[in-house]
Design an enzyme around this catalytic site. Structure first.
Site, PDB file in Angstrom:
ATOM      1  N   ILE B  79      38.553  38.473  45.162  1.00  0.00           N
ATOM      2  CA  ILE B  79      39.418  37.833  46.161  1.00  0.00           C
ATOM      3  C   ILE B  79      39.529  38.725  47.385  1.00  0.00           C
ATOM      4  CG2 ILE B  79      41.776  37.054  46.628  1.00  0.00           C
ATOM      5  CD1 ILE B  79      41.869  36.035  43.796  1.00  0.00           C
ATOM      6  N   ALA B 124      40.911  43.623  49.405  1.00  0.00           N
ATOM      7  CA  ALA B 124      40.306  42.754  48.387  1.00  0.00           C
ATOM      8  C   ALA B 124      40.645  43.296  47.001  1.00  0.00           C
ATOM      9  CB  ALA B 124      38.795  42.714  48.558  1.00  0.00           C
ATOM     10  N   LYS B 125      40.365  42.531  45.996  1.00  0.00           N
ATOM     11  CA  LYS B 125      40.478  43.002  44.615  1.00  0.00           C
ATOM     12  C   LYS B 125      39.608  42.113  43.750  1.00  0.00           C
ATOM     13  CE  LYS B 125      42.928  46.301  42.611  1.00  0.00           C
ATOM     14  NZ  LYS B 125      43.247  47.606  43.228  1.00  0.00           N
ATOM     15  N   GLY B 126      39.167  42.653  42.652  1.00  0.00           N
ATOM     16  CA  GLY B 126      38.357  41.859  41.728  1.00  0.00           C
ATOM     17  C   GLY B 126      38.705  42.194  40.305  1.00  0.00           C
TER      18      GLY B 126
END
Lengths: 187, 439
Positions: B79, B124-126
Site C-alpha cells: 500500500i 508505504a507499507k507491505g
C-alpha cells in the site's frame, strides 16, 4: 466449583481456584515436546536426522534454535489447551528483542521461550502446571544438550480478557503493532 | 490509576500512533489524527481528502510450492499512502494477522515519518499473511520471490522502496533485490534498503536509530540550556537502540545512571560504566544485562527505572511502557522515545499536564529511516560512504529535524508530538499543492 454453588454457600470468587485434579506428568510431556522440536527442526532444515538438529542446536545455530523453540511453543500450547479448558489461545513473543534488534542486530535465539497464555480466568492450577513444565523442560533440555541447567526454559505469562482489553501488563503485547506475537494455538 | 479507555476512544489525539485499545483499528486512529491536524492547520479540504485515502493499494494472491509438494496461497499487500514528496518508502512484514487496515495505517505513518525528517520520500507499507516460523527457509525464499514479482509493477527505485519490518530481515531484502535483478536482467540493488553490506547495504545502519536518539536528546538538552555533564539519563531497553543511545550519550558527557532490559535493571547514581556493561552484554549468551556486577551498582526493576529520579528518560524497548499507572510518578523532566509508541494516549495527557517534555517516536527514532535513505542514495550513485560520512550526514539531518519540530511547535504553541505531526502533514500538503492535480 460452579458459580451458583459458590453463591449458595456465600463464597466469593477470588479469581483463582485450587487445583482440582492431579497435574499431568510434566516430565514425560517435556521429553515429548523436546523430541518433537528436534524432529520439526530437522524437517524444516532438511536434515537427515534429529541428531543433526541437536548438533546445530548445541552450536547455537540461529535458524535451528528458532525452529526448535517455535515447535516447543506449539507443543506446550497444545498440551496446555488439552489439559485446561480455560486456555483460549497461546502466543509466542520475542519481547526481549525489538523488531529493530531482530532485523539489524546479531540477536541470539536461546531459552527462555516466551509464551503468552490467554485464559478465561487465571487459576493456580495452570500456574502450577506451567511451573512443573518449566522445571521438567529445564531438566530435559540440560540432559539433551549436555549444557548447563538453565534458570528458566519456559517463560509463560498468563493473561485474561481484562488484561488484554485494559492493556494491563503482558496483555498489552497482544494488541501491539510493532511487536506482534505469533499465535501458536487457539481453541 | 484506572485507564479510562472508553472516554478517549471517541476523540482524536494527534501524534499517538498506536492503537490504544485492542478493539481499535489502526487506520481509523490514523485518520482521526489526520482530521484533527487538518483542522488545526486549516488544511485545504481537497488536500485533506487526498490524504484520507492511500494513493494505491495492491492485494496479491501469492502461490507457493511448499516443501511437501502442495501449493499454498498467501495473501500479500503493498500500500502506497502518498508519493507527493518522493518515492514511497516502508517495510514489509510477515505475520499471520497482517491486514489491509493495519498496512494502510502503517503506510500513512511512514508518510509522516519521512516528512518530519525532511527526506524525499512518501510512505508505504507491505505485508504477507503467513507464519514464517512454520515455513522452511526455502519456502520463505520462494514466497518472497513470488510476492516481489507480483508487486513489481508498483515498486522500483523511483517508485517505492521496501525495507525490513516485523519478521523480515536483510536476507529477505537480498532476495527481493535478486528477484528484481533477474526479471529486469540487470543488477538492481536500489529497489530495497536494509540489505546486507555485501549487497549494497549501508554501514552505520545497525547503530543509526540509537545514534539518532542520542543526537535528539543532546539537542533537546541544548534547547533547555542544560549542560550534558550535569545530565542524568535512564535507558529502558538495552538492545540495538538503547545500548547505542546509552553509549553515545555517555561519550557526549551525560551520566547514564540506570539501564534495564528484560532481565532487570542496573542503577548507580554516580554513573554506570557503559563500556563495561557493553562488554558484559556481548559476552552474555543471550545478550542480557543479567549477572552484571560492579561496586556501587544496585539491581532494580524495569518499573523502577521508568520512575527513577533522572533528567532524561529514554524508553527504547516495547510499546506502551509509560501508561496511566506510572505516568504520574515519572520524575524525568524530558522523555525521548527511542521505541515505537512507548507512551499510551492517557499517559501522554498526564505527561503534558505535568509539563514533562516528550520528544515523540516519529522524530526521536527516525535515525533508522534516515540511514535507509542514505543506503538508497549510495546505491543510486554506486558510490559508498564510510561510516564517518554516514554519521556526519545523520547528525546533520537529525539536528535540523529537531530544530524544525521544536521551532514549529513553539510557534504553534503545541507539544512536540502534535507539532511533529502537524509539520509532517503540512509538508506533504505543500508538496501536493506545488505539484497540482494531474491532468
Amino acid at each position: 466449583m460452579a458459580d451458583s454453588t459458590m453463591k449458595q454457600l456465600g463464597m466469593v470468587d477470588l479469581g483463582f481456584t485450587a487445583p482440582a485434579v492431579q497435574l499431568p506428568d510434566a516430565t514425560s510431556a517435556a521429553e515429548q515436546v523436546l523430541s518433537d522440536a528436534l524432529a520439526f527442526c530437522a524437517q524444516k532444515m532438511r536434515f537427515d536426522s534429529c541428531e543433526t538438529a541437536l548438533s546445530r542446536l548445541r552450536q547455537g545455530d540461529r535458524e535451528a534454535c528458532t525452529y526448535c523453540f517455535y515447535s516447543v511453543a506449539r507443543r506446550v500450547a497444545e498440551f496446555l489447551g488439552a489439559w485446561d479448558e480455560n486456555v483460549k489461545a497461546v502466543y509466542i513473543c520475542d519481547y526481549d528483542a525489538t523488531p529493530e534488534d531482530l532485523c539489524f542486530a546479531e540477536t541470539v535465539q536461546s531459552p527462555p521461550v516466551h509464551l503468552l497464555v490467554r485464559v478465561d480466568r487465571k487459576t493456580s492450577a495452570l500456574n502450577s502446571l506451567l511451573a512443573a513444565l518449566d522445571r521438567a523442560l529445564v531438566q530435559k533440555y540440560a540432559e539433551l544438550t549436555a549444557m548447563n541447567r538453565l534458570a528458566c526454559f519456559l517463560d509463560a505469562q498468563v493473561v485474561d480478557d481484562a488484561d488484554v482489553e485494559k492493556r494491563i501488563g503482558y496483555g498489552t503485547l497482544l494488541s501491539s503493532i510493532h511487536h506482534r506475537p505469533l499465535q501458536v494455538w487457539s481453541r | 490509576m484506572e485507564e479510562k479507555v472508553e472516554e478517549v476512544l471517541d476523540r482524536p489525539h494527534p501524534g499517538i500512533v498506536v492503537a490504544e485499545s485492542p478493539r481499535e483499528n489502526l487506520w481509523h486512529t490514523v485518520l482521526a489524527q489526520l482530521d484533527d491536524v487538518a483542522r488545526r492547520l486549516k488544511l485545504d479540504p481537497g488536500i485533506h481528502a487526498i490524504l484520507r485515502q492511500p494513493e494505491r493499494e495492491l492485494t496479491v494472491a501469492v502461490p507457493v510450492r511448499m516443501d511437501d509438494g502442495r501449493i499454498e496461497v498467501f495473501t500479500g499487500y503493498r500500500i502506497q499512502h502518498s508519493s507527493a514528496r518522493g518515492p514511497c518508502k516502508g517495510g514489509i512484514r510477515y505475520h499471520p494477522e497482517v491486514n489491509l487496515d493495519e498496512v494502510r495505517g502503517l503506510a500513512a505513518l511512514m508518510t509522516w515519518k519521512c516528512a518530519v525528517v525532511g527526506i524525499p520520500y512518501g510512505g508505504a507499507k507491505g505485508g504477507v499473511q503467513c507464519d514464517p516460523r512454520q515455513m522452511s527457509e526455502d519456502e520463505i525464499c520462494r514466497m518472497t520471490r513470488r510476492y516481489t514479482a507480483m508487486i513489481m509493477p508498483i515498486i522500483g527505485s523511483r517508485r517505492d522502496i521496501p525495507a525490513p519490518d516485523v519478521n523480515t530481515n536483510a536476507q529477505i531484502m537480498a532476495w527481493i533485490s535478486d528477484t528484481v535483478s533477474m526479471l529486469e536482467r540487470k543488477t538492481v540493488i536500489d529497489i530495497v534498503t536494509g540489505k546486507p553490506i555485501s549487497l549494497g547495504g549501508s554501514v552505520g545502519r545497525r547503530e543509526a536509530t540509537g545514534r539518532g536518539v542520542a543526537i535528539v536528546a543532546r539537542e533537546l538538552l541544548k534547547r533547555r540550556r542544560r549542560r550534558l555533564s550535569d545530565t542524568t539519563v535512564a535507558v529502558q531497553g538495552y538492545g540495538n537502540v538503547g545500548s547505542v543511545a546509552a553509549t553515545i550519550l555517555q561519550q557526549m558527557g551525560c551520566k547514564i545512571v540506570a539501564v534495564s532490559d528484560i532481565s532487570g535493571g542496573l542503577y548507580d547514581p554516580r554513573g554506570l560504566d557503559i563500556p563495561g556493561i557493553n562488554r558484559h552484554v556481548a559476552a552474555h549468551p543471550q545478550g542480557l544485562l543479567e549477572g552484571y556486577e560492579a561496586p556501587g551498582v544496585e539491581k532494580f526493576s524495569n518499573d523502577d527505572l521508568l520512575v527513577s529520579d533522572v533528567d532524561v528518560l529514554i524508553p527504547a524497548a516495547l510499546e506502551h511502557q509509560i501508561h496511566a499507572g506510572n505516568a504520574p510518578y515519572v520524575q524525568a523532566e524530558m522523555i525521548v522515545e527511542g521505541a515505537n509508541g512507548p507512551t499510551t494516549r492517557q499517559a501522554d495527557e498526564i505527561l503534558q499536564e505535568r509539563r514533562i517534555i516528550v520528544v515523540p517516536d516519529i522524530l526521536a527514532n527516525a535515525g533508522g529511516v534516515v540511514v535507509s535513505y542514505f543506503e538508497w542514495v549510495q546505491d543510486l550513485q554506486c558510490f559508498f560512504w564510510d561510516e564517518a560520512e554516514v554519521n556526519r550526514n545523520l547528525e546533520r539531518i537529525m539536528v535540523r529535524s529537531f530544530e524544525e519540530v521544536w521551532d514549529f511547535s513553539q510557534q504553534q504553541q503545541v507539544p512536540l508530538r502534535l507539532g511533529a505531526t502537524m509539520l509532517a502533514v503540512d509538508r506533504v500538503a505543500r508538496a501536493i499543492q506545488a505539484r497540482g492535480i494531474f491532468p
